[in-house]
Structure formats: C-alpha cells, structure tokens
Design a protein around this motif. Structure first.
Motif, PDB file in Angstrom:
ATOM      1  N   PRO A  81      48.598 103.574  35.071  1.00 39.44           N
ATOM      2  CA  PRO A  81      48.582 102.862  36.354  1.00 39.44           C
ATOM      3  C   PRO A  81      47.399 103.265  37.229  1.00 39.44           C
ATOM      4  O   PRO A  81      47.064 104.438  37.333  1.00 39.44           O
ATOM      5  CB  PRO A  81      49.915 103.289  36.989  1.00 39.44           C
ATOM      6  N   SER A  82      46.791 102.291  37.871  1.00 37.67           N
ATOM      7  CA  SER A  82      45.672 102.588  38.769  1.00 37.67           C
ATOM      8  C   SER A  82      45.772 101.863  40.107  1.00 37.67           C
ATOM      9  O   SER A  82      45.001 102.157  41.027  1.00 37.67           O
ATOM     10  CB  SER A  82      44.344 102.244  38.089  1.00 37.67           C
ATOM     11  N   ILE A  83      46.701 100.931  40.220  1.00 32.25           N
ATOM     12  CA  ILE A  83      46.847 100.159  41.462  1.00 32.25           C
ATOM     13  C   ILE A  83      47.101 101.055  42.687  1.00 32.25           C
ATOM     14  O   ILE A  83      46.463 100.868  43.737  1.00 32.25           O
ATOM     15  CB  ILE A  83      47.952  99.092  41.312  1.00 32.25           C
ATOM     16  N   PRO A  84      48.018 102.042  42.628  1.00 31.94           N
ATOM     17  CA  PRO A  84      48.260 102.857  43.825  1.00 31.94           C
ATOM     18  C   PRO A  84      47.011 103.552  44.351  1.00 31.94           C
ATOM     19  O   PRO A  84      46.776 103.597  45.563  1.00 31.94           O
ATOM     20  CB  PRO A  84      49.309 103.871  43.359  1.00 31.94           C
ATOM     21  N   LYS A  85      46.196 104.093  43.453  1.00 32.44           N
ATOM     22  CA  LYS A  85      44.976 104.783  43.898  1.00 32.44           C
ATOM     23  C   LYS A  85      44.010 103.816  44.571  1.00 32.44           C
ATOM     24  O   LYS A  85      43.388 104.143  45.582  1.00 32.44           O
ATOM     25  CB  LYS A  85      44.303 105.481  42.719  1.00 32.44           C
ATOM     26  N   ILE A 108      50.567  94.823  51.924  1.00 34.35           N
ATOM     27  CA  ILE A 108      50.812  94.331  50.563  1.00 34.35           C
ATOM     28  C   ILE A 108      51.817  95.258  49.894  1.00 34.35           C
ATOM     29  O   ILE A 108      51.530  96.446  49.707  1.00 34.35           O
ATOM     30  CB  ILE A 108      49.508  94.283  49.750  1.00 34.35           C
ATOM     31  N   PRO A 109      53.027  94.772  49.539  1.00 30.55           N
ATOM     32  CA  PRO A 109      53.994  95.623  48.841  1.00 30.55           C
ATOM     33  C   PRO A 109      53.552  95.904  47.416  1.00 30.55           C
ATOM     34  O   PRO A 109      53.093  95.004  46.712  1.00 30.55           O
ATOM     35  CB  PRO A 109      55.291  94.811  48.890  1.00 30.55           C
ATOM     36  N   ILE A 110      53.695  97.174  47.009  1.00 26.91           N
ATOM     37  CA  ILE A 110      53.219  97.626  45.699  1.00 26.91           C
ATOM     38  C   ILE A 110      54.288  98.475  45.038  1.00 26.91           C
ATOM     39  O   ILE A 110      54.865  99.372  45.669  1.00 26.91           O
ATOM     40  CB  ILE A 110      51.922  98.449  45.844  1.00 26.91           C
ATOM     41  N   MET A 111      54.551  98.190  43.751  1.00 26.85           N
ATOM     42  CA  MET A 111      55.456  99.033  42.967  1.00 26.85           C
ATOM     43  C   MET A 111      54.739  99.454  41.698  1.00 26.85           C
ATOM     44  O   MET A 111      54.192  98.621  40.978  1.00 26.85           O
ATOM     45  CB  MET A 111      56.754  98.301  42.628  1.00 26.85           C
ATOM     46  N   SER A 112      54.732 100.759  41.455  1.00 29.87           N
ATOM     47  CA  SER A 112      54.074 101.335  40.286  1.00 29.87           C
ATOM     48  C   SER A 112      54.802 102.614  39.915  1.00 29.87           C
ATOM     49  O   SER A 112      55.347 103.308  40.785  1.00 29.87           O
ATOM     50  CB  SER A 112      52.605 101.644  40.604  1.00 29.87           C
ATOM     51  N   LEU A 113      54.807 102.946  38.635  1.00 29.68           N
ATOM     52  CA  LEU A 113      55.453 104.179  38.219  1.00 29.68           C
ATOM     53  C   LEU A 113      54.785 105.394  38.848  1.00 29.68           C
ATOM     54  O   LEU A 113      55.436 106.398  39.114  1.00 29.68           O
ATOM     55  CB  LEU A 113      55.452 104.307  36.692  1.00 29.68           C
ATOM     56  N   ASN A 114      53.482 105.309  39.101  1.00 32.47           N
ATOM     57  CA  ASN A 114      52.795 106.449  39.716  1.00 32.47           C
ATOM     58  C   ASN A 114      53.332 106.774  41.101  1.00 32.47           C
ATOM     59  O   ASN A 114      53.171 107.901  41.586  1.00 32.47           O
ATOM     60  CB  ASN A 114      51.291 106.185  39.800  1.00 32.47           C
ATOM     61  N   GLU A 118      55.761 113.007  40.661  1.00 32.92           N
ATOM     62  CA  GLU A 118      55.392 114.094  41.565  1.00 32.92           C
ATOM     63  C   GLU A 118      53.877 114.201  41.705  1.00 32.92           C
ATOM     64  O   GLU A 118      53.355 114.445  42.784  1.00 32.92           O
ATOM     65  CB  GLU A 118      55.964 115.417  41.058  1.00 32.92           C
ATOM     66  N   LYS A 119      53.159 114.052  40.568  1.00 35.18           N
ATOM     67  CA  LYS A 119      51.708 114.147  40.580  1.00 35.18           C
ATOM     68  C   LYS A 119      51.132 112.886  39.939  1.00 35.18           C
ATOM     69  O   LYS A 119      51.630 112.422  38.918  1.00 35.18           O
ATOM     70  CB  LYS A 119      51.234 115.381  39.801  1.00 35.18           C
ATOM     71  N   GLU A 120      50.046 112.368  40.517  1.00 34.59           N
ATOM     72  CA  GLU A 120      49.489 111.104  40.030  1.00 34.59           C
ATOM     73  C   GLU A 120      48.882 111.226  38.634  1.00 34.59           C
ATOM     74  O   GLU A 120      48.721 110.217  37.937  1.00 34.59           O
ATOM     75  CB  GLU A 120      48.455 110.556  41.008  1.00 34.59           C
ATOM     76  N   ASP A 121      48.538 112.449  38.215  1.00 38.22           N
ATOM     77  CA  ASP A 121      47.965 112.620  36.874  1.00 38.22           C
ATOM     78  C   ASP A 121      48.996 113.087  35.852  1.00 38.22           C
ATOM     79  O   ASP A 121      48.651 113.480  34.741  1.00 38.22           O
ATOM     80  CB  ASP A 121      46.783 113.589  36.905  1.00 38.22           C
ATOM     81  N   GLU A 122      50.281 113.029  36.215  1.00 41.18           N
ATOM     82  CA  GLU A 122      51.345 113.387  35.278  1.00 41.18           C
ATOM     83  C   GLU A 122      51.482 112.295  34.214  1.00 41.18           C
ATOM     84  O   GLU A 122      51.630 111.116  34.540  1.00 41.18           O
ATOM     85  CB  GLU A 122      52.665 113.537  36.043  1.00 41.18           C
ATOM     86  N   PRO A 123      51.429 112.653  32.923  1.00 39.57           N
ATOM     87  CA  PRO A 123      51.493 111.625  31.884  1.00 39.57           C
ATOM     88  C   PRO A 123      52.904 111.075  31.703  1.00 39.57           C
ATOM     89  O   PRO A 123      53.890 111.775  31.903  1.00 39.57           O
ATOM     90  CB  PRO A 123      51.031 112.366  30.624  1.00 39.57           C
ATOM     91  N   VAL A 124      52.979 109.814  31.318  1.00 39.01           N
ATOM     92  CA  VAL A 124      54.257 109.181  30.980  1.00 39.01           C
ATOM     93  C   VAL A 124      54.265 109.004  29.465  1.00 39.01           C
ATOM     94  O   VAL A 124      53.535 108.168  28.922  1.00 39.01           O
ATOM     95  CB  VAL A 124      54.405 107.823  31.700  1.00 39.01           C
TER      96      VAL A 124
END
Length: 280
Positions: A81-85, A108-114, A118-124
C-alpha cells in the motif's frame, strides 16, 4: 471447472471437484457497508507492477474532488500500500461497529491496511484468500458515507484481488495504467483481457512516465519509448491521459502532499461514465 485440488478456477471456491461448466456461477455482488451510498466505482488496474497505479488513483481522486465531487479511495494493494503516505494520513479514527475511513486534508476518505498497522513498513505476509478477504471487508465493513466516486487502487497482476473486485464489487469503469515500454504494454494487456472475460467496463488507458522534461532547456526525453497523445487509441481503447515523469509530483507524494499537486487531469471521467453522478 475444478483443478486437481478441488478448487474452482472460475469462482475460487473449494468444492471437492463437484463444480463445473454451467453449474459454476460467480459469487454475488456485495453491498457497501451500512449506510454507505456510492454512486460510481472506478477500479485503477494494470497487469504490470511499478507503472504508477497509485499515482494515477491519487491524481484522479484529487482532481475529481476539485471538480466538486465527493470521492473516496479504497487501497486494495494489501501487501504494497502507498495511498496513505501519498495523502499524509496515518490512522483510521476509532469507531464502534463499522470502520470509519481516514480523512485527508481536503476531506477524501481513505481506507488502507497500512492505516491499521502499528508501523507503515510492517510487512503483511498473507496468502491470497486472506488478502482478498481484507479487500472485501474494506467494501462491506466500512462506512464510506455518500460518495459520487469510490476509486479502487488495485495491486498488479490478475490474481485473487482483481478477481474478487471484478466479481463481487459493482465496478462501473476500469482505468488501465501502462508505461510506454513494449514489455509493460504486453503485460498490461493481460489485465485488459481479464476485464473483457469478466465483462467489466473498460474506460481507457493512462500512459504514465511517458516522458521527462529537461528543467534547463525544456526539451522532452521519451525515456521508456515513444509517448502517445491523449485521445490516441491503444489496443482498441482511448488514451485518457499521458503523464510525464515529474520530480515535483514525486516530492509531493513522498511528503504526503499529493493534494497540492497542480496537475489538472481526468476532467472527462464523469462524461465517460455517462453517470448518475451528482456533485456532492
């Protein structure tokens, strides 16, 4: 038809080899969460990674918002995911019951797993069914409110997530992103053919990274191959926009300021959809 593991290649369900041919029907369309009222859904997809689907999605959202429409973004790229950043949002607000999307600076409402990590660089590190399930939840378990457009930023490829979105979310139009390279176009055509097989409505192409402009002399360099023009036809579909490599746009995205990008594009989207859209 079922594969040797008993999983239907059309619907993806485990059926112990009993599903086949005419008996296999796609899963039903899902309703958006609770009181959500979404007039139009646009999926931004490509068979190729790294061509700028998230950049195109964010630019489309920003410009539709500037035109006066209510726009939301569902980030379906669960593992990348990169939309939140790009929009500078960090967390979803607390809620009871349905989840609430984060809100960007311009609303603009945004939904993302990021937004749930807890941390934006945590892998899924999930398998396909879990990833597809998360995308469905972002549609069914989120209170999006009233939107003229919900944009879905798709992951690359033609796997679980694109299949889930095209089968179970009522998509009104697909924008396909490519770059000028023949290699990229070849892979992107896989997504076009998938959409055709799914009978999903294709709006056209966006050619991204088409050229770079020298900041000193203004000369254009077509780094990845011959650039197209807006309105050209590629593989039977119109080219909706031709976007350059833009250093300032990259800086704005890296700093969560994509809504400040002065690029004016995608004014034709409402006409293409021939919509029931209503300025919110």
């Amino acid at each position: 038809m079922s594969n040797e593991n008993g999983q239907c290649s059309s619907c993806g369900e485990m059926n112990e080899g009993t599903c086949g041919g005419e008996k296999c029907s796609p899963p039903p369309k899902l309703h958006p969460g609770g009181p959500s009222k979404i007039r139009n859904v646009i999926a931004v997809m490509s068979g190729k990674g790294g061509v700028g689907k998230s950049s195109v999605t964010s630019l489309m959202a920003v410009n539709l918002k500037r035109m006066g429409y209510q726009v939301g973004v569902l980030d379906a790229d669960i593992t990348g995911p990169s939309i939140p950043k790009m929009f500078g949002v960090k967390r979803v607000p607390p809620s009871q019951g349905l989840m609430l999307p984060a809100q960007s600076r311009t609303g603009i409402p945004i939904m993302s797993l990021n937004l749930l990590l807890e941390k934006e660089d945590e892998p899924v590190i999930w398998r396909g069914p879990m990833i597809a399930g998360a995308v469905k939840q972002f549609w069914t378990d989120v209170n999006w409110g009233e939107l003229d457009y919900l944009l879905i930023d798709m992951p690359p490829g033609t796997g679980d997530v694109p299949l889930t979105v095209l089968q179970q979310i009522p998509v009104d139009g697909i924008v396909v992103v490519t770059s000028p390279q023949d290699l990229a176009v070849m892979v992107v055509k896989k997504a076009v053919k998938m959409a055709g097989l799914m009978e999903a409505p294709l709006l056209g192409f966006v050619q991204n990274m088409a050229y770079a402009t020298c900041p000193k002399c203004g000369e254009k360099f077509e780094i990845f191959g011959k650039a197209l023009e807006k309105g050209d036809i590629l593989d039977g579909l119109p080219v909706l926009e031709v976007l350059p490599i833009d250093q300032e746009f990259t800086r704005l995205c890296d700093n969560g300021l994509v809504e400040e990008a002065p690029i004016q594009v995608f004014e034709d989207i409402p006409k293409l959809l021939k919509v029931k859209s209503q300025v919110g």
